[in-house]
Design a protein around this motif. Structure first.
Motif, PDB file in Angstrom:
ATOM      1  N   ALA A 364       1.001  23.787 -31.972  1.00 45.45           N
ATOM      2  CA  ALA A 364       0.633  22.786 -30.953  1.00 45.45           C
ATOM      3  C   ALA A 364       0.272  21.459 -31.598  1.00 45.45           C
ATOM      4  N   ARG A 365      -0.415  21.508 -32.746  1.00 44.11           N
ATOM      5  CA  ARG A 365      -0.764  20.263 -33.442  1.00 44.11           C
ATOM      6  C   ARG A 365       0.490  19.551 -33.946  1.00 44.11           C
ATOM      7  N   GLN A 366       1.444  20.327 -34.485  1.00 48.85           N
ATOM      8  CA  GLN A 366       2.704  19.730 -34.946  1.00 48.85           C
ATOM      9  C   GLN A 366       3.463  19.093 -33.772  1.00 48.85           C
ATOM     10  N   LEU A 367       3.481  19.809 -32.647  1.00 48.35           N
ATOM     11  CA  LEU A 367       4.180  19.300 -31.474  1.00 48.35           C
ATOM     12  C   LEU A 367       3.482  18.047 -30.941  1.00 48.35           C
ATOM     13  N   GLU A 368       2.158  18.047 -30.960  1.00 48.25           N
ATOM     14  CA  GLU A 368       1.408  16.872 -30.499  1.00 48.25           C
ATOM     15  C   GLU A 368       1.753  15.642 -31.335  1.00 48.25           C
ATOM     16  N   LEU A 369       1.831  15.811 -32.650  1.00 56.20           N
ATOM     17  CA  LEU A 369       2.187  14.687 -33.515  1.00 56.20           C
ATOM     18  C   LEU A 369       3.593  14.183 -33.215  1.00 56.20           C
ATOM     19  N   GLY A 370       4.508  15.132 -32.950  1.00 57.24           N
ATOM     20  CA  GLY A 370       5.878  14.729 -32.646  1.00 57.24           C
ATOM     21  C   GLY A 370       6.015  14.021 -31.312  1.00 57.24           C
ATOM     22  N   LEU A 371       5.084  14.301 -30.391  1.00 51.65           N
ATOM     23  CA  LEU A 371       5.174  13.732 -29.048  1.00 51.65           C
ATOM     24  C   LEU A 371       4.447  12.396 -28.906  1.00 51.65           C
ATOM     25  N   ARG A 372       3.602  12.062 -29.853  1.00 49.87           N
ATOM     26  CA  ARG A 372       2.809  10.837 -29.727  1.00 49.87           C
ATOM     27  C   ARG A 372       3.652   9.579 -29.526  1.00 49.87           C
ATOM     28  N   PRO A 373       4.770   9.421 -30.259  1.00 51.07           N
ATOM     29  CA  PRO A 373       5.565   8.200 -30.038  1.00 51.07           C
ATOM     30  C   PRO A 373       6.136   8.073 -28.627  1.00 51.07           C
ATOM     31  N   TYR A 374       6.095   9.188 -27.867  1.00 53.01           N
ATOM     32  CA  TYR A 374       6.660   9.181 -26.517  1.00 53.01           C
ATOM     33  C   TYR A 374       5.573   9.102 -25.444  1.00 53.01           C
ATOM     34  N   GLY A 375       4.342   8.866 -25.878  1.00 52.56           N
ATOM     35  CA  GLY A 375       3.251   8.661 -24.927  1.00 52.56           C
ATOM     36  C   GLY A 375       2.773   9.915 -24.242  1.00 52.56           C
ATOM     37  N   ILE A 376       3.023  11.091 -24.831  1.00 53.93           N
ATOM     38  CA  ILE A 376       2.566  12.345 -24.241  1.00 53.93           C
ATOM     39  C   ILE A 376       1.338  12.809 -25.014  1.00 53.93           C
ATOM     40  N   ASN A 377       0.196  12.865 -24.332  1.00 54.23           N
ATOM     41  CA  ASN A 377      -1.055  13.281 -24.961  1.00 54.23           C
ATOM     42  C   ASN A 377      -1.370  14.719 -24.596  1.00 54.23           C
ATOM     43  N   ALA A 378      -1.813  15.476 -25.584  1.00 58.45           N
ATOM     44  CA  ALA A 378      -2.173  16.868 -25.328  1.00 58.45           C
ATOM     45  C   ALA A 378      -3.507  16.930 -24.612  1.00 58.45           C
ATOM     46  N   ALA A 379      -3.637  17.834 -23.639  1.00 62.66           N
ATOM     47  CA  ALA A 379      -4.895  18.029 -22.921  1.00 62.66           C
ATOM     48  C   ALA A 379      -5.672  19.173 -23.549  1.00 62.66           C
ATOM     49  N   SER A 380      -6.981  19.004 -23.699  1.00 60.84           N
ATOM     50  CA  SER A 380      -7.838  20.048 -24.240  1.00 60.84           C
ATOM     51  C   SER A 380      -8.491  20.805 -23.100  1.00 60.84           C
ATOM     52  N   PRO A 381      -8.348  22.145 -23.051  1.00 59.83           N
ATOM     53  CA  PRO A 381      -8.999  22.904 -21.982  1.00 59.83           C
ATOM     54  C   PRO A 381     -10.518  22.771 -22.077  1.00 59.83           C
ATOM     55  N   ASP A 382     -11.185  22.892 -20.951  1.00 59.87           N
ATOM     56  CA  ASP A 382     -12.634  22.809 -20.909  1.00 59.87           C
ATOM     57  C   ASP A 382     -13.231  24.016 -21.627  1.00 59.87           C
ATOM     58  N   PRO A 383     -14.211  23.841 -22.522  1.00 64.17           N
ATOM     59  CA  PRO A 383     -14.811  24.990 -23.214  1.00 64.17           C
ATOM     60  C   PRO A 383     -15.408  26.014 -22.258  1.00 64.17           C
ATOM     61  N   PRO A 431      14.720  14.965 -30.653  1.00 68.30           N
ATOM     62  CA  PRO A 431      14.557  14.502 -32.034  1.00 68.30           C
ATOM     63  C   PRO A 431      13.933  15.608 -32.875  1.00 68.30           C
ATOM     64  N   SER A 432      14.181  15.597 -34.154  1.00 72.39           N
ATOM     65  CA  SER A 432      13.763  16.703 -35.020  1.00 72.39           C
ATOM     66  C   SER A 432      12.255  16.906 -35.039  1.00 72.39           C
ATOM     67  N   ASP A 433      11.464  15.813 -34.912  1.00 67.33           N
ATOM     68  CA  ASP A 433      10.010  15.971 -34.973  1.00 67.33           C
ATOM     69  C   ASP A 433       9.449  16.653 -33.744  1.00 67.33           C
ATOM     70  N   VAL A 434      10.258  16.776 -32.687  1.00 72.71           N
ATOM     71  CA  VAL A 434       9.868  17.546 -31.516  1.00 72.71           C
ATOM     72  C   VAL A 434      10.594  18.889 -31.503  1.00 72.71           C
ATOM     73  N   ALA A 435      11.867  18.890 -31.880  1.00 77.32           N
ATOM     74  CA  ALA A 435      12.668  20.116 -31.836  1.00 77.32           C
ATOM     75  C   ALA A 435      12.141  21.174 -32.809  1.00 77.32           C
ATOM     76  N   ASP A 436      11.698  20.752 -33.995  1.00 79.61           N
ATOM     77  CA  ASP A 436      11.242  21.721 -35.002  1.00 79.61           C
ATOM     78  C   ASP A 436      10.034  22.531 -34.528  1.00 79.61           C
ATOM     79  N   PRO A 437       8.989  21.880 -33.986  1.00 77.72           N
ATOM     80  CA  PRO A 437       7.877  22.688 -33.459  1.00 77.72           C
ATOM     81  C   PRO A 437       8.277  23.572 -32.284  1.00 77.72           C
ATOM     82  N   VAL A 438       9.195  23.091 -31.434  1.00 78.03           N
ATOM     83  CA  VAL A 438       9.641  23.912 -30.309  1.00 78.03           C
ATOM     84  C   VAL A 438      10.358  25.159 -30.826  1.00 78.03           C
TER      85      VAL A 438
END
Length: 459
Positions: A364-383, A431-438
């Motif tokens: 998920a962290r790898q995917l989050e980094l790959g998605l940042r250039p596309y304006g997609i932010n990961a949501a953190s579940p409530d503890p 793109p590879s920075d998104v496809a690889d984590p998927v």
């Protein structure tokens, strides 16, 4: 409402009693800085209660202003009609116990991250539900949840958060009598039923992280209803709780579900109605949906956009909506594995939950980094969601000799959902920075399913 309608001003309206201790001396400057760095003039007002927030919106805000409201779902419910009437744009700052509205928008639980994700997102016009002409944004319930609301111990709520809801619901389930109700969905024939609970939802979440439907959205123009019959016993009730936590009740054998734009509930005159955590009325009731009337700033992770250039100027990404779903459900699945690990009895199931949770977090962290250039932010579940799940899992463990089997089957359903979501993505177009984590995620889920299948057979 369009971005061009904005005035460039943010009114930061925070519930004084819920403000973090270290912000009381610095005027919530860290939060103000988020909006100021985004180019908005920001004015802070500390309010004693939701009524004070409403009064401030009426007296100080003009159409096109942004109101960042700090509180929980009850506070959001209290200001809904005022926000709509004043034609301002809402940003929820999650300062409550459950924060289901913020969770529906995929806002992180961290206040700074939530503000940053919202102010850099997009304006969306959300649906609002109403019952007897009183608005709700998440859900309204009759029966067990409404009875449980009266039982919640305020001290327990302050110290244990969402766990207090589980304790109160458990008491109500055993002590209150079922209700004789007649339900009419849209133009369909009325149905007479003896029920423990009726819940009608507009948002994706309610009750501290419960999710009744995989497809429910506050932009679909429909109300989603599920009803639990009186014939459902305690053990089956736990199955419904697991379905709400691990998937949905759309295909449940224990709950009756409907979707329509109006729902009438009659019978048991005077029975209380709970909406967004507060008692707001009583039966009989007419529920309806008001489509696209609440303007909010929603994070890009919420936006249902598949292709095209968004208003932030970010790069375009094919199948954006599908990738949003995979990202959200990967983090969600990791959290559930972490919640089950300490309560599972089977050693192999414990080990699988532990190892896979770590692997999914890493992917998920790898995917989050790959998605940042596309304006997609990961949501953190409530503890608090994890605490609630642990409590319910423990209850299952106390009562059932086959609790591990039930937990494993719930995980299988979540893993199968992720498998379907991943299969729907054309990885060769990414793109590879998104496809690889998927691809790594697909491999991990396949490995998980193989091991889980073996464990289920052993159990």
């Amino acid at each position: 409402m369009k971005s061009s309608d904005l005035t460039g001003k943010v009114h930061l309206l925070l519930t004084k009693g819920k403000l973090p201790e270290d912000w009381r001396g610095n005027g919530a400057q860290p939060l103000r800085t988020v909006f100021e760095d985004a180019g908005y003039t920001t004015e802070l007002t500390l309010c004693n209660d939701p009524e004070a927030i409403k009064d401030r919106i009426k007296s100080a805000c003009t159409a096109g202003d942004i109101v960042a409201v700090g509180g929980g779902d009850g506070t959001i419910n209290a200001v809904l009609d005022t926000v709509i009437a004043q034609k301002v744009v809402l940003i929820p700052i999650p300062l409550g116990t459950a924060n289901d509205f913020a969770r529906t928008l995929t806002l992180p639980d961290d206040l700074i991250d939530a503000a940053r994700a919202a102010i850099h997102g997009q304006i969306r016009m959300l649906d609002i539900g109403s019952v007897n002409e009183k608005s709700f944004v998440n859900a309204a319930s009759i029966g067990v949840p409404a009875d449980a609301r009266k039982r919640i111990n305020p001290d327990l709520k302050r110290t244990l958060g969402a766990i207090s809801y589980a304790v109160a619901n458990w008491q109500s389930w055993h002590e209150m009598d079922p209700l004789d109700l007649t339900i009419t969905c849209g133009d369909e024939e009325p149905q007479a039923m003896k029920l423990r609970q009726v819940t009608i939802t507009n948002g994706r979440y309610f009750g501290g992280g419960l999710r009744p439907s995989e497809t429910k959205s506050p932009e679909d123009g429909l109300l989603h209803m599920f009803a639990i019959r009186d014939s459902v016993d305690t053990l089956s009730g736990l199955d419904i709780a697991a379905e709400l936590l691990f998937g949905s009740v759309d295909d449940s054998s224990y709950a009756t579900t409907m979707q329509c734009d109006t729902i009438k509930v009659e019978g048991e005159k005077g029975a209380p109605i709970l909406a967004d955590g507060e008692i707001i009325g009583e039966l009989p009731a007419l529920f309806s949906i008001h489509a696209g009337i609440l303007p909010v700033f929603a994070p890009n992770s919420f936006v249902d956009q598949i292709e095209g250039t968004d208003s932030t100027g970010n790069k375009t990404l094919p199948q954006r909506n599908e990738i949003n779903d995979v990202m959200r459900d990967t983090v969600d699945f990791a959290l559930r594995l972490e919640a089950i690990y300490p309560v599972a009895q089977n050693a192999e199931l414990k080990a699988l939950c532990h190892d896979s949770a770590g692997n999914l977090r890493s992917i998920a962290r790898q995917l989050e980094l790959g998605l940042r250039p596309y304006g997609i932010n990961a949501a953190s579940p409530d503890p608090d969601l994890q605490n609630l799940e642990e409590l319910r899992d423990k209850v299952m463990g106390w009562l059932l000799g086959n609790a591990d089997t039930r937990l494993a089957n719930g995980l299988k359903a979540r893993a199968d959902l992720l498998t379907r979501e991943i299969a729907a993505i054309s990885q060769d177009k990414l793109p590879s920075d998104v496809a690889d984590p998927v691809k790594a995620l697909a491999t991990e889920i396949d490995h998980f399913n193989g091991n889980l299948g073996y464990i289920i057979k052993e159990l």
